[in-house]
Design an enzyme around this catalytic site. Structure first.
Site, PDB file in Angstrom:
ATOM      1  N   GLU A 166      -2.245  -6.532   8.008  1.00  0.00           N
ATOM      2  CA  GLU A 166      -0.919  -6.575   8.632  1.00  0.00           C
ATOM      3  C   GLU A 166      -1.007  -7.171  10.038  1.00  0.00           C
ATOM      4  OE1 GLU A 166       2.151  -7.033   8.590  1.00  0.00           O
ATOM      5  OE2 GLU A 166       2.885  -5.146   7.719  1.00  0.00           O
ATOM      6  N   HIS A 172       0.815  -1.213   0.000  1.00  0.00           N
ATOM      7  CA  HIS A 172       0.000   0.000   0.000  1.00  0.00           C
ATOM      8  C   HIS A 172       0.853   1.270   0.000  1.00  0.00           C
ATOM      9  CE1 HIS A 172       0.944   1.048   4.162  1.00  0.00           C
ATOM     10  NE2 HIS A 172       0.869  -0.254   4.435  1.00  0.00           N
TER      11      HIS A 172
END
Length: 214
Positions: A83, A11
């Site tokens: 994550e 990202h």
């Protein structure tokens, strides 16, 4: 030979990244203005590979990156692409954590310490380690020739360390925001070896100048 191709992309930047903060799965930050500008610049300078579908982490920074890099492409959010949750260390700066003995203990590879509210290394490895082959399995069964996956640095490192060629340590698969790796396999590789070949950088051409200098 028919290859299935999957492009793993980290990202874009968040305010936490710019401030040097430890941001994991427990902090849902959006892209910052600098992150959006960087992604836009990357799309103008380099060629992102095509994708018939985009897998994304459910966290905002990944979803927004997918919207910028692959507008209008079908997305599939997967909880397992988020994550690692860093618990009490979430949002703290690297400078702060460097002085924290509890953080040092957690960073010890031999340590089984789990910070309050955090995800253990074993749980994270179990959650993300087999994801790469699961994504390829979905593509093969759905006849999707090429796809992208927008996720997080730690997830990419763990997936590739488990199931990518050339074989490397997790830290050797680190990548810049908005960038990543292109992988491919055929059905025989998937069934026999459960390994995929990392054959290029995403976006294509991103490191060409660096490689020439080296």
């Amino acid at each position: 030979m028919q290859y299935f191709k999957l492009h793993l992309i980290r990202h874009g930047l968040t305010r936490g990244n710019l401030e040097g903060r430890y941001i994991g799965g427990g902090t849902d930050l959006p892209l910052c203005s600098e992150g959006r500008a960087q992604l836009q610049a990357l799309t103008e300078q380099f060629a992102y590979p095509a994708a018939g579908v985009v897998f994304t982490s459910p966290l905002l920074r990944a979803v927004q990156t997918a919207e910028i890099l692959y507008p209008g492409v079908r997305t599939i959010e997967l909880q397992d692409l988020r994550e690692m949750n860093f618990g009490v260390f979430e949002g703290r700066t690297v400078a702060e954590l460097a002085k924290d003995p509890a953080f040092a203990a957690w960073m010890d590879p031999a340590s089984e310490t789990v910070p309050t509210g955090a995800e253990s290394r074993a749980a994270f490895a179990a959650r993300t380690g087999g994801l790469l082959m699961k994504l390829f399995e979905f593509m093969i069964k759905s006849h999707i020739q090429e796809a992208a996956c927008i996720t997080h640095g730690g997830v990419i490192m763990n997936m590739l360390a488990r199931h990518a060629l050339p074989q490397r340590r997790p830290e050797d698969w680190m990548t810049d925001p908005g960038c990543g790796y292109s992988l491919r396999l055929d059905t025989a590789m998937w069934m026999r070896d459960h390994l995929a070949e990392a054959y290029d950088i995403a976006p294509h051409g991103y490191l060409d100048g660096v490689e020439e200098e080296g």
